[in-house]
Scaffold this active site. Structure first.
Site, PDB file in Angstrom:
ATOM      1  N   HIS A  33     -21.933   4.612 -30.914  1.00 61.44           N
ATOM      2  CA  HIS A  33     -20.576   4.743 -31.434  1.00 61.44           C
ATOM      3  C   HIS A  33     -19.550   4.656 -30.305  1.00 61.44           C
ATOM      4  O   HIS A  33     -19.869   4.856 -29.127  1.00 61.44           O
ATOM      5  CB  HIS A  33     -20.428   6.057 -32.190  1.00 61.44           C
ATOM      6  N   GLU A  68     -17.170   6.651 -29.465  1.00 59.18           N
ATOM      7  CA  GLU A  68     -17.010   7.889 -28.710  1.00 59.18           C
ATOM      8  C   GLU A  68     -18.093   8.028 -27.636  1.00 59.18           C
ATOM      9  O   GLU A  68     -17.818   8.426 -26.503  1.00 59.18           O
ATOM     10  CB  GLU A  68     -17.057   9.093 -29.657  1.00 59.18           C
ATOM     11  N   CYS A 119     -17.658  11.218 -36.217  1.00 61.11           N
ATOM     12  CA  CYS A 119     -18.682  11.635 -37.169  1.00 61.11           C
ATOM     13  C   CYS A 119     -19.295  12.949 -36.688  1.00 61.11           C
ATOM     14  O   CYS A 119     -18.951  13.461 -35.619  1.00 61.11           O
ATOM     15  CB  CYS A 119     -19.740  10.554 -37.329  1.00 61.11           C
ATOM     16  N   CYS A 168     -21.192  12.528 -33.258  1.00 59.30           N
ATOM     17  CA  CYS A 168     -20.270  12.298 -32.137  1.00 59.30           C
ATOM     18  C   CYS A 168     -19.456  13.549 -31.830  1.00 59.30           C
ATOM     19  O   CYS A 168     -19.183  13.847 -30.667  1.00 59.30           O
ATOM     20  CB  CYS A 168     -19.351  11.117 -32.446  1.00 59.30           C
ATOM     21  N   HIS A 209       7.939  38.060 -57.219  1.00 58.24           N
ATOM     22  CA  HIS A 209       8.000  38.070 -55.770  1.00 58.24           C
ATOM     23  C   HIS A 209       6.675  38.551 -55.188  1.00 58.24           C
ATOM     24  O   HIS A 209       5.897  39.232 -55.853  1.00 58.24           O
ATOM     25  CB  HIS A 209       9.142  38.955 -55.298  1.00 58.24           C
ATOM     26  N   CYS A 221      13.980  42.197 -51.213  1.00 57.91           N
ATOM     27  CA  CYS A 221      15.235  42.203 -51.954  1.00 57.91           C
ATOM     28  C   CYS A 221      15.428  43.593 -52.570  1.00 57.91           C
ATOM     29  O   CYS A 221      14.500  44.422 -52.550  1.00 57.91           O
ATOM     30  CB  CYS A 221      15.219  41.123 -53.029  1.00 57.91           C
ATOM     31  N   CYS A 271      12.700  44.549 -55.260  1.00 50.33           N
ATOM     32  CA  CYS A 271      11.385  44.769 -54.655  1.00 50.33           C
ATOM     33  C   CYS A 271      11.373  46.047 -53.822  1.00 50.33           C
ATOM     34  O   CYS A 271      10.363  46.764 -53.784  1.00 50.33           O
ATOM     35  CB  CYS A 271      10.996  43.571 -53.788  1.00 50.33           C
TER      36      CYS A 271
END
Length: 419
Positions: free
Chosen positions: A86, A88, A120, A123, A272, A300, A303
């Site tokens: 390959h 690489e 792959c 490799c 939320h 907020c 919450c």
């Protein structure tokens, strides 16, 4: 992506591909200098399913580091050998023979690959071993397409390569254009991007981020850096602005001998993240546990009231909330919401470097280091001062105190809506 590991060259052992064995029956050809235009457009097109593109082309550039400054050394193109080697592997054999065995062993090298396919599984393992052996190398891999991106074994090998120190990314327009001018016989023509190049890039990028993410992580690295960033204003990413959303990461320390319970929530279906968190916690039998929450935005008012009520229902619970940014901090009702958290016994503070680091380790990537952004601690101190002033001004002692606008700097005090 985690930073590269460069250091003194280690002794070459049996894990080094270049030292382990030779293939005299399959000599490595010298790299080619440039690609044909048609070859480049055909093989580097970043399709999701690239039929007929069975070959791999690897464009490389090698820089020698001199006083941390890269100095160009060589560049070229490798392709898969007819004998089955390959691209690489071809590069590793060639680099070992023509660079490592020729130049000084104390040199440091920065290598960049632009590949038509990601490595792959075989490799990826070979390259990881090569990096483990030669610690004086840093490698960045830009891939046009992902090879067998749906196969779990390939996921494991790409993560193995990433953990070995290789930077991995997907090719975007700048990388394609750079390859066109450096590695293609272009006859002076400009690079012509194909249709949906950007869309395909985003798809490959998301897939690669999901692959490289540690199995135990709950939050992607790019999401953490974008959403938990405590800058005053949104910084565009590749000329695109993004919306800063609410993320809530929580960790429940259990006293039953079990490991901590972790979770990551965001706004969903009109609820939320804080409300989703409360729903999950109410489904558990909580006593004197400790819960730490990391929020991108402070709660907020609604919450905050729900969190305060949840804390009053569980007086033995220790709940700490750290916010990266303050949400509409200049509005009276949002300030009163924060004060209701303090009055209920919830610890509320701004995230600083220790909290960002802890959030990274527990929810993002426990193996890779956290890279602080510019002015992180300065922004944290600014947000902490604002929280302190909200708590001071909203305290019940001075009933006739008239609240003044909270300002601690010309660039941060502008009343801009959060993006």
């Amino acid at each position: 992506m985690q930073p590269q590991r460069v250091g003194p060259r280690a002794g070459m052992g049996p894990t080094c591909l270049g030292c382990r064995y030779r293939r005299p029956y399959s000599p490595i050809r010298n790299p080619i200098e440039t690609l044909y235009q048609g070859t480049y457009y055909f093989h580097f097109k970043n399709l999701c399913y690239a039929n007929g593109r069975k070959n791999t082309f690897l464009c490389y550039e090698v820089n020698r580091m001199e006083h941390d400054v890269p100095v160009p050394l060589c560049q070229g193109v490798f392709r898969k050998e007819n004998g089955g080697l390959h691209a690489e592997e071809c590069f590793l054999y060639w680099f070992h023979t023509h660079v490592l065995e020729v130049l000084s062993p104390n040199e440091k090298y920065k290598i960049t690959w632009y590949s038509s396919w990601s490595p792959c599984d075989d490799c990826a393992e070979q390259v990881a071993r090569f990096l483990d052996t030669h610690r004086n190398l840093s490698l960045a891999i830009f891939s046009s397409r992902l090879y067998y991106f749906w196969h779990p074994n390939y996921h494991d090998k790409l993560r193995r390569l990433h953990q070995a120190g290789a930077q991995m990314a997907v090719m975007d327009f700048p990388e394609f254009e750079k390859c066109w001018y450096k590695f293609v016989d272009n006859d002076g023509k400009s690079f012509r991007p194909w249709k949906k190049l950007k869309t395909l890039f985003r798809s490959h990028k998301k897939t690669l981020c999901d692959i490289l993410r540690s199995p135990e992580s709950l939050l992607r690295e790019d999401t953490f850096y974008l959403q938990f960033n405590n800058r005053h204003r949104v910084q565009p990413v590749q000329h695109h602005y993004y919306r800063r959303k609410t993320y809530l990461c929580y960790q429940l320390e259990q006293y039953s001998g079990q490991g901590p319970l972790k979770g990551c929530l965001q706004n969903k279906k009109g609820k939320h993240a804080e409300i989703l968190f409360i729903d999950e916690m109410r489904s558990l039998k909580l006593g004197q546990e400790r819960i730490t929450c990391y929020l991108t935005w402070s709660p907020c008012p609604n919450c905050a009231q729900e969190l305060a009520a949840f804390k009053r229902d569980h007086p033995g619970l220790v709940l700490r909330i750290y916010a990266s940014r303050l949400y509409f901090h200049w509005l009276r009702k949002y300030q009163e919401g924060l004060c209701s958290l303090w009055r209920s016994g919830i610890q509320v503070d701004a995230m600083d470097l220790p909290q960002f680091t802890d959030c990274w380790i527990n929810f993002v990537n426990p193996q890779g280091p956290f890279r602080p952004w510019k002015e992180l601690e300065k922004n944290s101190r600014c947000i902490q001062r604002r929280l302190w002033r909200i708590k001071e001004v909203r305290s019940p002692e001075p009933p006739c105190y008239r609240l003044r606008p909270l300002t601690s700097g010309p660039s941060y005090c502008r009343r801009r809506l959060p993006l």
